[in-house]
Structure formats: structure tokens, C-alpha cells
Write a protein that holds these residues in place. Sequence first.
Motif, short mmCIF file in Angstrom:
data_model
loop_
_atom_site.label_atom_id
_atom_site.label_comp_id
_atom_site.label_asym_id
_atom_site.label_seq_id
_atom_site.Cartn_x
_atom_site.Cartn_y
_atom_site.Cartn_z
N ILE A 521 43.64 61.54 79.12
CA ILE A 521 44.10 61.07 78.03
C ILE A 521 43.17 60.17 77.76
CG2 ILE A 521 45.96 60.02 76.76
CD1 ILE A 521 47.35 61.13 78.84
N THR A 522 42.85 60.02 75.84
CA THR A 522 41.48 59.27 75.59
C THR A 522 42.53 57.79 75.15
OG1 THR A 522 41.70 60.20 72.96
CG2 THR A 522 39.74 61.07 74.43
N GLU A 523 42.13 56.98 74.71
CA GLU A 523 42.48 55.80 74.41
C GLU A 523 43.18 56.11 73.17
OE1 GLU A 523 41.40 50.94 73.72
OE2 GLU A 523 39.69 52.53 74.55
N GLY A 524 44.32 55.41 72.59
CA GLY A 524 44.91 55.67 70.95
C GLY A 524 45.46 56.68 71.09
N GLU A 525 45.47 57.34 71.99
CA GLU A 525 46.60 59.24 72.24
C GLU A 525 47.61 59.15 72.34
OE1 GLU A 525 45.94 63.84 73.92
OE2 GLU A 525 44.71 62.33 74.27
N GLU A 526 48.85 59.86 71.44
CA GLU A 526 49.93 59.61 71.61
C GLU A 526 49.99 60.47 73.19
OE1 GLU A 526 54.37 60.43 69.74
OE2 GLU A 526 52.97 60.79 68.47
N VAL A 527 51.31 59.87 73.45
CA VAL A 527 51.54 60.14 74.97
C VAL A 527 53.00 61.18 74.76
CG1 VAL A 527 51.80 60.24 77.42
CG2 VAL A 527 50.24 58.74 76.76
N VAL A 528 52.34 62.54 74.83
CA VAL A 528 53.39 63.36 75.13
C VAL A 528 54.23 64.30 76.14
CG1 VAL A 528 53.64 63.13 72.57
CG2 VAL A 528 52.56 64.94 73.88
N MET A 529 55.07 64.96 76.14
CA MET A 529 55.72 65.74 77.25
C MET A 529 56.91 66.92 76.93
SD MET A 529 58.76 62.89 78.84
CE MET A 529 59.48 64.97 79.86
N ASP A 530 56.69 68.12 77.45
CA ASP A 530 57.79 68.58 77.28
C ASP A 530 58.99 68.75 77.76
OD1 ASP A 530 59.42 71.17 76.47
OD2 ASP A 530 57.50 72.28 77.19
N TYR A 531 60.19 68.67 77.17
CA TYR A 531 61.36 67.88 76.64
C TYR A 531 62.13 69.42 77.66
CZ TYR A 531 61.67 63.59 74.12
OH TYR A 531 61.12 62.51 73.70
N GLY A 532 61.18 70.77 77.40
CA GLY A 532 62.25 71.66 77.72
C GLY A 532 62.89 72.77 77.10
N PRO A 533 63.16 73.85 76.86
CA PRO A 533 63.24 75.21 75.96
C PRO A 533 65.04 74.91 75.98
CG PRO A 533 63.34 76.06 78.55
CD PRO A 533 62.24 74.30 78.73
#
Length: 816
Positions: A521-533
Amino acid sequence: MRTTTPVCILLSAAASSWSLSVVAAAAGSTTTTSDEAAQGSKQCVDMTDESCRVQDDDDDNNKEIIGTDIDPTTNQTGATTTTTTTKQLEESPFEFLECHTYMAPSTLGEGTNMGMYTGVPLRPGDVVHWPEIVVPIQFREWGEHKPGFTDGQLWDRYIWHGTVVGLESYDDLNTDDSKAAFIPGIGCTINGVMDAANIESTHSSQFDTAGLHRRQDPGAGAFTPYHSSLTKAASQPIAAGSELLADYGKEWVPEIPGVQMTLDYHMDPANDFFYDEYWPFVMTATTAGLPDTVKQALWEFTVNFPVYNADLTNLPRKAEWSQIEDFVRRSRYSSTSDKDDEDDLERPDIVRHFWAQSIKRSLEWLQTHPNSYCQDHLRPNISKIPQAGRGAFATRHLPAGTVVGYSPLIHMGKDGRAVFDISYPAESDPYNNGGKKPRHIYDLVINYSFGHPNSTMILTPYGGMVNYINHDSNNPNVQVRFPNKELIAHKPEWLLKDPEFFHLAVEKIGLSFEYVALRDITEGEEVVMDYGPVWEQAWQEHVAAWEPLEQDYEHSLTWHEPEHGSNYYRTIDEQVTNPYPMNLHTLCSGDMTYQPDPDSSENSLEYVFVSNDGQDVAEDASSRLYCKIVARRPVDDVASNHPGGKKDQDDDDDDEGEDEDDDDDEEEEDKDYVYDIYLRIDHADDEDADDLDDELMDDLDEKLAIEEMNQVLGLTSGGSEDAAVGSSNKKEMSFAAGEQWILVKNVDSSAIVLTDKIFSADWHLPNAFRHYIQIPDSVMPPTWLNGPDSYQLGQSSMDQDNDDEDEEEVEEEESE
């Protein structure tokens, strides 16, 4: 070699003084080699000296360093710098990452859980960590868990009073009650120590909806608009490696048995005892040849004395006697060598000095210990994902496999959805549209919680910035997992328990999540995850069914009157043609005082506002009253000798040095105003009612007949041409039977507040999105799958209604 020396010590306490008698008897001769003597008298002053570190053969990283890096002459802290060794870097799976804030086991002992530490020196006033979000809580009031449920009691430890962060009240007239807040960052992790606190705990907040509005955005009401809650360093510098500690009040003390009583009135007597009793005895014994080993044994027995005394809990328990003696000698004798009398020497504060040392861990320990997690890999900002509000962004380059966030989990086993089910009373719900039944919705905090469609388990995380992480099923860069090791806040065996276990486990946290980088993950990149189907399907269905609310709405915290053409409160007459937004209304301070108007007839309905030394500020008042503004006049037009009138301004004019050449044509929005208001007093407290004339109160119902109130509305007030804007208003107001209103003139603007009607803000909307984040199937323990969960909104209320009906039927049968 060395032989042991038994020590008998007797501590006795009088009401206000201490006495110490010590008997030290050697069982045999005590001899110490010269090498042992040198080692025993070594002072741990240099924090970089490896021999000064407390070592343990089994776990040399598991104990904090006790050293001296506070200047004894100034009692000011300094920074301790510890570098990472080559061996540590070789053992690390990726390059070591700089960190400014850590979550790790607290130094306060077994009664506590995790704590927060600073990785850098902090100056007074420095902001600690990134500002936090604040989630308003409705499923329970502050200080009281939701009645009828075992689940949810664990939340008692993680609820803040809403006034701390400026939350709206859910009661028009009592702003103290019903407000509760969840501050899921460091606010939930910092431990409390009363007067020994080194930070100003989480407080205040800012309000905005990140540009979303109910007229156009289906995401309105789906996230908290309260953010930027700050934690600041207090009045003293804080050394790197120190645990961050707050003052949560004396009521928290009984929650931790045996905890050090860090109140000034306990700490000061401990310091006095040391210099009045203990130090003179030890110095006398030293002159007589008392060995260092006996001094240490005597000190250990004293600080662990079996008879509890709150004052003596503050003696430095973790410090060696040699460290204490060295500190006192350097502090007392280096700068006062010309003084012969012991009583005239300085008394450096050993209690607070060694307290500051006892709450420290080395940076090496924080950087490398498996129970320590960096908490500032993420920072908040406006999300790049539409409708998401704020998001989490990487503060530095984070290699794949990095634990970018760590969060203990507040668990509920069986009734989590029922606990989060909130209802709005029909009579006070602005969105009820005349219905008679309560409206139900899940509390906003469920959007920040984890669940599963085939389980009743609900897990709510708290930790540095993890609650800002948004959903992206196409390109997630982090995923949650359970730690593969035992931690203070994570017990692997709990993953084998069933929901019934968690339903009853309401005393302590035992589960945690790690948020792990799936790729670099690069500096300044938004961190996101999969909340699920399941979550994604629910969101898509919400967007498809969503319809905008065509309402003139603006929250009171973003409403600024000058932007709308004035800086005064509008009268009821003005609001006919220029109304406030549908959600705003005026309330008045319940603390204001007033007296009968001397210009009105005896026992009239008219009163005059009386200043109350700043205690009448409605915005901060804990009690408020309903009021209606019927007239407004410039404060300059009120006679200076009239109660509530303009005071002599000559001194102020001189101090301000007003320019006589200033334009005399003052714009209306620059004037100061007073107001005539109708104040509803039948909701006032008894103390407020006592301010009224007793004779008037006796027959108030008779005097405040509705016909008379409507007639009073036609009263006018004298003054200049524009003295009473709205005073000629003849518009009929609605006063319900039984309501008691009085007219109060010349009310200062500080006693009035324009505020939100209860339950009108976005997160109360009937079409606001609600859904938990799905626990990934890949990490979901099979023992938790007791579903599918079939709970329906409002079910708990229906069950309660059925229970009440059954009880009534039983009572009727018994009576027959």
C-alpha cells in the motif's frame, strides 16, 4: 557469598501522620564480596546502559525499563532514544516502520487491559494521534446499559458522556440525560489514573456530513458526522515510550482492585511519609553500616506491606532502592551542599518522579514485542468512494503483510441485534407522519460493527483509525483476521466457544482483529476492505429503493445566522415569511432568573430577565425550557436603570478606544439585541419554580388561561421606532390546555439557543442505511454459526408487549 537477613517492619497510621519503627536482625553474619558490593550499589542512571535494563531469561522484552531520564533539578522529562538492532531487522518480515503511537499491554497491572503509548516526545498541548470519529449512541444511555439484556453490558466500559464531545441531546429540556458516545480510537484504549494523568482526554468534535445531503444522497445518515475529537498532552512534557493516561474521575477507582490511588491527596502524604519517616531511618541505619541488600529487602517489604493503605500505594513499587537513593541524593545534595540540617534540604517528589518512570516502556520493547501494535499507519480524510463520507489513508508505505491496524472487539453473543434495535416514541418522532406506533431502526453503531448472516454474534472494533476503513469489493487492500497468538485482548480458545458463552462473558474483552495488508500500500493510498456480499447486496437494494426527502434541512452546528442575512433570533412573526429550517427551534436556559416587571400591574404575567453572572448561557445549560420569541429590540434602547437593561458603557468605551470618526450608521446585523419571550414553565424544575412569586404560583393555572395568553400577545413595549420588532404581532399562538407560560422581557441573547429538534438529524432518518460488516467466511469460527439470525426490527418490543399482555391475563385470571 551472601546470607539472607530477615526484616521485621511495622507501619502504623494515625489520622494525619505516619510513624515507622523498624527492627532489622541478622540471623548470622552478612558478608559481601567487593564485586557484589559494586554490583549492588550500581545506579541505573544511563538509559543506554544495557546493564540497567530489567532482564528476564524467559522473555527479555516483557518488562519495562525503570531508569532516570527526568532531570531531578527541574522534574522535567526528556526523550529516551532506543535504536533498532540489526538482529531485530533481520528477524522482521519487512523493513521496520516508524510509528508514533502504539497499543500495547498497560503498565498499570493485571486489572487493566491494553494501553496507549507515545513513540515520540510530546510537549504540552501537542495533539496525540490523529483526531477521532465520534459515533452517537442511542441504544443505551450513558451509565445505564439497555434494560432486559445481558448482552451489551460489556459496553459499560466503552461509553462516553455525550457532553464531552458536544453531541446533540435526545431530550429537549434535559441536555445531560440520554447522551452517550462511542469514540472507537484511542479514546477507548487510554486508561485512567485521576490526578496523575498526563493527557487531556478525548474531547470536543467537529460536525459536517462530508458534503452529503438528505435531498440527494442515499448515504446521508449512514455514517457519523462527528469527527476530529482531540486528545492532547497535558501540562507536563511526556517522554517517548510513556503510557498515555487520562483522568476519568474517582468513580472509576473501585473498578480496578488494588490500583494505585493516584489522587493528589494520597500522593502528597506518601511523599511526606518517605521524607519524614522512612528516609531518616534508612540514613541513620546506613551510617551504622546497614548493607544494601537489607535496604532493598526493607524497601520491598514496605511497598508490599500486607495492610492496605491508600496513601502508601503511591510509594514507587517498581523501582529498586538503589535507584531511589541515587535520585534523592543527587536531587537534595548536589544543589544544597551548603546546608547541614536535613530538614532544610529539598524534598524532590519521588512519588511523581518514579510514577513517570513506571509507566514507560523502551521504544525497543514497543517496536518489537508481539503484543505491541502500531496505531498510526492510518489517518482520516474525505473518502474517494462516493457516499462513504470519510475514509482511512496510509500514512507511510505499508508492505504486504503489514498489520496496518489492530482492534480489540466488544462482543455480543445472542441479542446483539435486539440491543441495537432502537425505537422512536410516536409523539416526539418528526418522521412518524402522524402514526401512533413507535418507529424502529438499528442504531448507527451497527454500521461500524461486524456480524454474519448465519450467526447472532456482533463484534464492534475499537482501535486507531480502523473504523474509517470503507468498502471496496473490487480492489480491497486489507482484510481482517484473528491473531494467531494469545494477547491480553485476544484468547485463541474463545474462537472455540459458542454464542452463549459470549452472551454471558460481560466482564472483559477476549477477541481482537488484525487488519493485514493484502498487497503493498503506497503512502497516501486509501485503505479499503471487502465488507462481504451480504453487505454489498443490502447497499445496492438500499440505493435502488431510496427516495430523497425534499426538506429544508440544516443542522444547527452548521447553521450560521449571518450567512442567512442576520445575526439575531427571529420572532414568531418573522418566521411566518422567513422560517428556520424544519429541524430548528429556539429553546431558553432553564437556569435564567427573572423578576416581576416593575412597570406592570401587580400579579401580572410579565417579568423582566435578570443577569446571572454568565450562568444563563443556554448553549451550555443542562436544563432548558420551551420559549417563543415575540419581540426584539436593540440593547441600547433599554433603560440602564431597568432590570435587565443596558449597563453603563463609559468605561468599556474608554478601554476600547472607539474612533469617534467611525460611521454612525450601524447595520442592523451588527447590533446587540434583547428579546421578549414567552417561557413555558410547567416543565421547570422545582428550583426554577421557586424563583416565581409564591402568590402567583398559587393561582397560576387560573391566570394563564388560554384566552388571556392570546390577549397578552397584543401587548407592546415602548422605545425607539424599531425598538420592538415583532411586538405588534397579533398572530395567534397555540397553547395547549394545562401549559403554563409567562412573558419575560429584555432577555439576553445568551439565554437563548437555536438548536435541533430531537431526533431530526440525518442518522435518525427512516431511510438511513443500516447494516453490519460481514465477518469473512474464511475466518468465521464454525462454533459461532448458530443461525441464520431471524431477528426482525421491533421484535424485542413486540416480545415485551406480548409479555405484558400475558402478565395482564394472569392478573385478570387471579383476580377472577
